[in-house]
Design a protein around this motif. Structure first.
Motif, PDB file in Angstrom:
ATOM      1  N   GLY A   8       0.900  -1.457   0.116  1.00 55.54           N
ATOM      2  CA  GLY A   8      -0.250  -0.625   0.791  1.00 55.54           C
ATOM      3  C   GLY A   8       0.496   0.946   0.086  1.00 55.54           C
ATOM      4  N   GLY A   9       0.073   2.164  -0.103  1.00 58.55           N
ATOM      5  CA  GLY A   9       0.580   3.200  -0.100  1.00 58.55           C
ATOM      6  C   GLY A   9       0.076   5.165  -0.574  1.00 58.55           C
ATOM      7  N   ARG A  18      -0.374  -2.720  -7.127  1.00 57.79           N
ATOM      8  CA  ARG A  18      -0.590  -3.707  -6.747  1.00 57.79           C
ATOM      9  C   ARG A  18       0.233  -4.143  -5.172  1.00 57.79           C
ATOM     10  NH1 ARG A  18       3.574  -9.146  -9.597  1.00 57.79           N
ATOM     11  NH2 ARG A  18       4.831  -8.401  -8.107  1.00 57.79           N
ATOM     12  N   LEU A  19      -0.459  -5.095  -4.993  1.00 57.85           N
ATOM     13  CA  LEU A  19      -0.551  -5.340  -3.364  1.00 57.85           C
ATOM     14  C   LEU A  19      -0.340  -7.058  -3.496  1.00 57.85           C
ATOM     15  CD1 LEU A  19      -4.052  -3.647  -2.132  1.00 57.85           C
ATOM     16  CD2 LEU A  19      -1.854  -2.867  -1.660  1.00 57.85           C
ATOM     17  N   SER A  20       0.238  -7.116  -2.534  1.00 58.05           N
ATOM     18  CA  SER A  20       1.222  -9.113  -1.793  1.00 58.05           C
ATOM     19  C   SER A  20       0.648  -8.835  -0.801  1.00 58.05           C
ATOM     20  CB  SER A  20       2.290  -8.727  -2.040  1.00 58.05           C
ATOM     21  OG  SER A  20       2.990  -8.029  -3.201  1.00 58.05           O
ATOM     22  N   ALA A  91      -8.349   3.183   0.927  1.00 58.14           N
ATOM     23  CA  ALA A  91      -9.320   2.273   2.497  1.00 58.14           C
ATOM     24  C   ALA A  91      -8.157   1.402   2.246  1.00 58.14           C
ATOM     25  CB  ALA A  91     -10.162   1.503   1.807  1.00 58.14           C
ATOM     26  N   VAL A  92      -8.459   1.261   3.719  1.00 55.71           N
ATOM     27  CA  VAL A  92      -7.140  -0.483   4.323  1.00 55.71           C
ATOM     28  C   VAL A  92      -7.651  -1.003   3.177  1.00 55.71           C
ATOM     29  CG1 VAL A  92      -6.755  -1.821   6.191  1.00 55.71           C
ATOM     30  CG2 VAL A  92      -7.045   0.851   6.242  1.00 55.71           C
ATOM     31  N   VAL A 120      -4.257   2.426   1.105  1.00 52.88           N
ATOM     32  CA  VAL A 120      -3.879   2.344   0.102  1.00 52.88           C
ATOM     33  C   VAL A 120      -4.496   3.565   0.230  1.00 52.88           C
ATOM     34  CG1 VAL A 120      -5.045   2.618  -2.458  1.00 52.88           C
ATOM     35  CG2 VAL A 120      -3.629   0.524  -0.861  1.00 52.88           C
ATOM     36  N   THR A 121      -3.932   5.051  -0.101  1.00 52.49           N
ATOM     37  CA  THR A 121      -4.360   6.188  -0.783  1.00 52.49           C
ATOM     38  C   THR A 121      -4.295   6.604  -2.459  1.00 52.49           C
ATOM     39  OG1 THR A 121      -3.937   6.638   2.189  1.00 52.49           O
ATOM     40  CG2 THR A 121      -5.096   8.002   0.925  1.00 52.49           C
TER      41      THR A 121
END
Length: 124
Positions: A8-9, A18-20, A91-92, A120-121
């Protein structure tokens, strides 16, 4: 089962991310892995999921066409690719394991194991 989400970021609208999620510590394989998200002041919602075998996926209508969920079995890692990010995607994001067999569930209560979440913002 342990799940560790990352990736996230802070990103700009229109970007991709891309989230892992690394999955470990299981003796019995989950039936499916899912991604959920929770915005501030809102309930957690299903984003999408993938069968443990990787054979099929299910996506929420709200994000369909902009996300891709995949799994690297060799790395025991789940991915969530989000394209054309929008401020409302802020969101988270959580990954979770569904142990119940049958179909990919959208109800969070049917997921037995959860990762810690990654923020994620999306700025406009």
């Amino acid at each position: 089962v342990q799940l560790q989400a990352s990736g996230g970021g802070l990103v700009q609208a229109g970007d991709s991310l891309r989230l892992s999620c690394v999955v470990s510590g299981y003796t019995a394989s989950p039936y499916a892995l899912g991604w959920f998200r929770q915005a501030t002041g809102q309930e957690r919602e299903f984003v999408g999921g993938i069968a443990w075998t990787g054979g099929f996926t299910k996506y929420a209508d709200s994000v369909k066409g902009r996300i891709t969920i995949s799994r690297d079995a060799a790395k025991n890692t789940l991915y969530l690719q989000i394209d054309d990010l929008k401020p409302e995607d802020t969101a988270v994001y959580y990954c979770a394991a569904q142990m119940r067999w049958g179909r990919i569930e959208v109800n969070e209560r049917l997921y037995a194991h959860w990762g810690q979440g990654t923020q994620v913002t999306v700025s406009s």
